[in-house]
Enzyme design. Structure first.
Site, PDB file in Angstrom:
ATOM      1  N   ASP A   1      33.221  -6.173  41.287  1.00 29.71           N
ATOM      2  CA  ASP A   1      32.601  -7.312  41.100  1.00 29.71           C
ATOM      3  C   ASP A   1      31.441  -7.340  42.284  1.00 29.71           C
ATOM      4  O   ASP A   1      31.713  -6.745  43.240  1.00 29.71           O
ATOM      5  CB  ASP A   1      33.430  -8.954  41.340  1.00 29.71           C
ATOM      6  CG  ASP A   1      32.399 -10.134  40.983  1.00 29.71           C
ATOM      7  OD1 ASP A   1      31.503  -9.917  39.939  1.00 29.71           O
ATOM      8  OD2 ASP A   1      32.676 -11.047  41.912  1.00 29.71           O
TER       9      ASP A   1
ATOM     10  N   ASP B   1      29.156 -10.678  43.506  1.00 28.75           N
ATOM     11  CA  ASP B   1      28.963 -11.907  44.241  1.00 28.75           C
ATOM     12  C   ASP B   1      30.345 -12.488  44.788  1.00 28.75           C
ATOM     13  O   ASP B   1      31.183 -12.777  44.040  1.00 28.75           O
ATOM     14  CB  ASP B   1      28.230 -12.971  43.204  1.00 28.75           C
ATOM     15  CG  ASP B   1      26.818 -12.513  42.772  1.00 28.75           C
ATOM     16  OD1 ASP B   1      26.026 -12.520  43.491  1.00 28.75           O
ATOM     17  OD2 ASP B   1      26.679 -12.527  41.372  1.00 28.75           O
TER      18      ASP B   1
END
Length: 235
Positions: A13, A15
């Site tokens: 991922d 953020d």
């Protein structure tokens, strides 16, 4: 879940996991909430927004704080505020070292982010290391069906498919690590079939709930990526 001791790919991922952009999201949301006498954004609400596609996250925030605006109005304010702040984004502890190590060891890597292409560029264009990723998948990729964002596994499935196509391999989900910070992302990584390395924001810790139940013996919780033990996974 049996951990494959010879992990063949790592999927990330972005953020809140690689970058400090979750703090920027909080800042921009609070600017809007304050304008309407609401807020501040708290982590019990924020945890429900993490990993969601932009529109879904925005609509959930509007509903949670009973904002008297449409998603389009909210999004216009939010985008303008975010664009001025993306150049301040930076890597979180342990990220650069891990990415450099994986690149030097020729371990296939992918970024699978719910951010769209425009936001991805704004957050990363001033930072090194992203050119070392073998595959980058953004949330607006047309190969991800509408409504199939995290916690659905589709974005990880696409990332692994692209890695296998690039390297002519047949890596299986069970031979992958998924690195995540949000609960929807952890659930999507489990649904994908990978072992999940969960690195939540420090301020989210009191609101995580049943960590063991969420992981369901399919991952581990770490305070930062600096605590990741590569040798545990044969890396």
């Amino acid at each position: 879940m049996t951990i494959d001791k010879s992990i063949k790919a790592c999927l990330f991922d972005m953020d809140g996991l690689l970058l400090n952009t979750e703090d920027i999201y909080t800042l921009t949301c609070n600017e809007i909430l304050n304008k309407y006498g609401k807020g501040p954004l708290t982590w019990d609400i924020k945890l429900k927004l993490q990993g969601l596609p932009g529109r879904e996250a925005g609509e959930k925030l509007i509903e949670s704080y009973d904002l008297p605006i449409s998603f389009e109005e909210y999004d216009d304010m939010n985008v303008k505020s975010q664009e001025s702040k993306w150049p301040t984004s930076s890597f979180l502890p342990g990220v650069v070292e891990l990415l450099k190590y994986l690149h030097e060891k020729n371990i296939p890597t992918a970024v699978c982010t719910s951010s769209n292409k425009l936001k991805f560029k704004g957050k990363t264009s001033h930072l090194p290391c992203f050119e070392n990723f073998d595959v980058i998948v953004t949330g607006d990729d047309p190969r991800i069906p509408a409504g199939r964002g995290k916690p659905c596994p589709d974005i990880w499935q696409l990332g692994l498919k692209m890695l296998n196509e690039k390297f002519g391999g047949d890596i299986k989900p069970s031979e992958c690590l998924v690195f995540e910070d949000g609960i929807p992302g952890v659930k999507s990584g489990k649904a994908f079939g990978a072992h999940v390395i969960w690195v939540p924001h420090p301020e989210a810790q009191p609101y995580l709930g049943d960590v063991d139940g969420i992981l369901d013996n399919k991952g581990e919780l770490l305070p930062t990526l600096q605590a990741f033990k590569r040798e545990q996974y044969g890396l």
